[in-house]
Scaffold this motif. Structure first.
Motif, PDB file in Angstrom:
ATOM      1  N   GLN A  61       0.834  -1.211   0.000  1.00 37.97           N
ATOM      2  CA  GLN A  61       0.000   0.000   0.000  1.00 37.97           C
ATOM      3  C   GLN A  61       0.864   1.255   0.000  1.00 37.97           C
ATOM      4  OE1 GLN A  61      -2.956  -1.414  -0.974  1.00 37.97           O
ATOM      5  NE2 GLN A  61      -3.848   0.212   0.234  1.00 37.97           N
ATOM      6  N   LEU A  62       1.917   1.248   0.798  1.00 36.82           N
ATOM      7  CA  LEU A  62       2.824   2.390   0.839  1.00 36.82           C
ATOM      8  C   LEU A  62       3.502   2.584  -0.516  1.00 36.82           C
ATOM      9  CD1 LEU A  62       3.989   4.600   2.663  1.00 36.82           C
ATOM     10  CD2 LEU A  62       5.753   2.992   3.350  1.00 36.82           C
ATOM     11  N   ALA A  63       3.908   1.484  -1.129  1.00 35.47           N
ATOM     12  CA  ALA A  63       4.549   1.557  -2.447  1.00 35.47           C
ATOM     13  C   ALA A  63       3.585   2.102  -3.495  1.00 35.47           C
ATOM     14  CB  ALA A  63       5.075   0.186  -2.864  1.00 35.47           C
ATOM     15  N   ALA A  64       2.342   1.666  -3.435  1.00 33.41           N
ATOM     16  CA  ALA A  64       1.346   2.141  -4.407  1.00 33.41           C
ATOM     17  C   ALA A  64       1.136   3.645  -4.271  1.00 33.41           C
ATOM     18  CB  ALA A  64       0.028   1.395  -4.220  1.00 33.41           C
ATOM     19  N   GLY A  65       1.098   4.137  -3.054  1.00 29.60           N
ATOM     20  CA  GLY A  65       0.950   5.574  -2.836  1.00 29.60           C
ATOM     21  C   GLY A  65       2.189   6.355  -3.231  1.00 29.60           C
ATOM     22  N   PHE A  66       3.326   5.723  -3.138  1.00 25.98           N
ATOM     23  CA  PHE A  66       4.589   6.392  -3.451  1.00 25.98           C
ATOM     24  C   PHE A  66       4.751   6.615  -4.947  1.00 25.98           C
ATOM     25  CE2 PHE A  66       9.168   6.563  -4.202  1.00 25.98           C
ATOM     26  CZ  PHE A  66       9.554   7.491  -3.260  1.00 25.98           C
ATOM     27  N   VAL A  67       4.196   5.750  -5.762  1.00 24.94           N
ATOM     28  CA  VAL A  67       4.334   5.858  -7.220  1.00 24.94           C
ATOM     29  C   VAL A  67       3.860   7.228  -7.698  1.00 24.94           C
ATOM     30  CG1 VAL A  67       3.500   4.921  -9.419  1.00 24.94           C
ATOM     31  CG2 VAL A  67       4.215   3.387  -7.607  1.00 24.94           C
ATOM     32  N   VAL A  68       2.867   7.779  -7.031  1.00 23.31           N
ATOM     33  CA  VAL A  68       2.338   9.088  -7.405  1.00 23.31           C
ATOM     34  C   VAL A  68       3.413  10.163  -7.281  1.00 23.31           C
ATOM     35  CG1 VAL A  68       0.488  10.745  -6.910  1.00 23.31           C
ATOM     36  CG2 VAL A  68       0.111   8.309  -6.542  1.00 23.31           C
ATOM     37  N   ARG A  69       4.383   9.970  -6.385  1.00 23.66           N
ATOM     38  CA  ARG A  69       5.436  10.963  -6.150  1.00 23.66           C
ATOM     39  C   ARG A  69       6.445  11.028  -7.295  1.00 23.66           C
ATOM     40  NH1 ARG A  69       5.595  13.051  -1.344  1.00 23.66           N
ATOM     41  NH2 ARG A  69       7.765  13.647  -1.559  1.00 23.66           N
ATOM     42  N   LEU A  70       6.394  10.091  -8.214  1.00 22.56           N
ATOM     43  CA  LEU A  70       7.383  10.064  -9.286  1.00 22.56           C
ATOM     44  C   LEU A  70       7.031  11.002 -10.432  1.00 22.56           C
ATOM     45  CD1 LEU A  70       8.268   6.279  -9.387  1.00 22.56           C
ATOM     46  CD2 LEU A  70       9.546   8.123  -8.346  1.00 22.56           C
ATOM     47  N   ASP A  71       6.113  11.962 -10.170  1.00 21.52           N
ATOM     48  CA  ASP A  71       5.755  12.901 -11.221  1.00 21.52           C
ATOM     49  C   ASP A  71       6.920  13.839 -11.561  1.00 21.52           C
ATOM     50  OD1 ASP A  71       5.662  14.177  -8.790  1.00 21.52           O
ATOM     51  OD2 ASP A  71       3.897  15.387  -9.261  1.00 21.52           O
ATOM     52  N   THR A  72       7.822  14.051 -10.623  1.00 16.03           N
ATOM     53  CA  THR A  72       9.043  14.822 -10.889  1.00 16.03           C
ATOM     54  C   THR A  72      10.213  13.884 -10.626  1.00 16.03           C
ATOM     55  OG1 THR A  72       9.044  15.634  -8.632  1.00 16.03           O
ATOM     56  CG2 THR A  72       8.076  17.083 -10.290  1.00 16.03           C
ATOM     57  N   SER A  82      12.847   1.971  -6.055  1.00 18.76           N
ATOM     58  CA  SER A  82      13.458   0.648  -6.209  1.00 18.76           C
ATOM     59  C   SER A  82      13.581  -0.061  -4.859  1.00 18.76           C
ATOM     60  CB  SER A  82      14.833   0.790  -6.865  1.00 18.76           C
ATOM     61  OG  SER A  82      15.470  -0.457  -6.937  1.00 18.76           O
ATOM     62  N   HIS A  83      14.041   0.659  -3.840  1.00 16.70           N
ATOM     63  CA  HIS A  83      14.158   0.054  -2.509  1.00 16.70           C
ATOM     64  C   HIS A  83      12.783  -0.313  -1.944  1.00 16.70           C
ATOM     65  CE1 HIS A  83      18.434   0.393  -1.812  1.00 16.70           C
ATOM     66  NE2 HIS A  83      18.415   1.656  -2.227  1.00 16.70           N
ATOM     67  N   LEU A  84      11.802   0.523  -2.217  1.00 16.39           N
ATOM     68  CA  LEU A  84      10.451   0.252  -1.724  1.00 16.39           C
ATOM     69  C   LEU A  84       9.870  -1.004  -2.377  1.00 16.39           C
ATOM     70  CD1 LEU A  84       8.276   1.191   0.179  1.00 16.39           C
ATOM     71  CD2 LEU A  84       7.534   2.832  -1.537  1.00 16.39           C
ATOM     72  N   VAL A  85      10.082  -1.156  -3.666  1.00 19.79           N
ATOM     73  CA  VAL A  85       9.618  -2.365  -4.358  1.00 19.79           C
ATOM     74  C   VAL A  85      10.363  -3.599  -3.838  1.00 19.79           C
ATOM     75  CG1 VAL A  85       9.504  -3.513  -6.612  1.00 19.79           C
ATOM     76  CG2 VAL A  85       8.808  -1.128  -6.390  1.00 19.79           C
ATOM     77  N   THR A  86      11.640  -3.430  -3.523  1.00 21.02           N
ATOM     78  CA  THR A  86      12.406  -4.524  -2.915  1.00 21.02           C
ATOM     79  C   THR A  86      11.784  -4.922  -1.582  1.00 21.02           C
ATOM     80  OG1 THR A  86      14.458  -3.882  -4.005  1.00 21.02           O
ATOM     81  CG2 THR A  86      14.677  -5.166  -1.977  1.00 21.02           C
ATOM     82  N   ALA A  87      11.377  -3.946  -0.783  1.00 21.48           N
ATOM     83  CA  ALA A  87      10.740  -4.240   0.506  1.00 21.48           C
ATOM     84  C   ALA A  87       9.438  -5.008   0.301  1.00 21.48           C
ATOM     85  CB  ALA A  87      10.491  -2.953   1.278  1.00 21.48           C
ATOM     86  N   VAL A  88       8.678  -4.648  -0.726  1.00 24.64           N
ATOM     87  CA  VAL A  88       7.435  -5.370  -1.023  1.00 24.64           C
ATOM     88  C   VAL A  88       7.759  -6.831  -1.344  1.00 24.64           C
ATOM     89  CG1 VAL A  88       5.496  -5.596  -2.642  1.00 24.64           C
ATOM     90  CG2 VAL A  88       6.173  -3.333  -1.813  1.00 24.64           C
TER      91      VAL A  88
END
Length: 181
Positions: A61-72, A82-88
């Protein structure tokens, strides 16, 4: 000015990292003597699966919400992602390893002291230990995520201040033409 979204995300990352570390430290298979109990409590092992699944869900859930931050996008945000996806992936792996431990514990017992009984016991020990290690690695990945997110935030603040000051600096006089002699 602090970014409330970044602050909230950092807080969530730190809390989840602590939860993962706590689970790593608390989910024990071995008894107080360091041995696999003669008959492991299946309910206890199923609880380990549930804890890992809940942590995996929270991480996803945290990773899904974080993807939105990649707009910049930036290098730091890409590395954080990448680290967050590794944690998932690590938390999913932990849940699967705890489930396999539980499955092994419910398989028909071999006669104690036989090679089959020893293989069964060590399969449980290794799978459970690897599940715990995956929780520790997931915690470390979340800490790395937080570091990269902080670095990104500090860089953005620096650039914002630097660009803001650059517009306040008086413009230099245009260069005077040189005359050849």
């Amino acid at each position: 000015m602090p970014d409330p979204t970044t602050d909230q995300t950092l807080h969530e990352l730190q809390q989840l990292s602590l939860s993962l570390r706590h689970a790593f430290e608390q989910l024990e298979l071995l008894d107080s003597t360091g041995q696999v109990p003669a008959s492991p409590l299946v309910a206890k092992l199923i609880q380990h699966v549930g804890v890992a699944q809940n942590l995996s869900h929270s991480t996803a859930q945290l990773a899904a919400g974080f993807v939105v931050r990649l707009d910049t996008p930036s290098d730091d945000l890409s590395q954080a992602h990448s680290h967050l996806v590794t944690a998932v992936a690590r938390t999913c792996s932990a849940a699967a390893l705890f489930a396999r431990t539980t499955q092994t514990s419910t398989s028909p017992s071999s006669v104690p002291g036989t090679p089959d009984a020893e293989r069964r016991k060590w399969a449980m020990v290794l799978d459970h230990a690897e599940g715990r290690a995956e929780l520790r690695r997931a915690s470390e990945a979340l800490s790395a995520t937080a570091k990269h997110l902080k670095d990104h935030h500090y860089l953005q603040q620096f650039l914002s201040k630097a660009l803001g000051r650059a517009t306040d600096v008086p413009k230099a006089a245009p260069p005077t033409p040189r005359h050849s002699r």
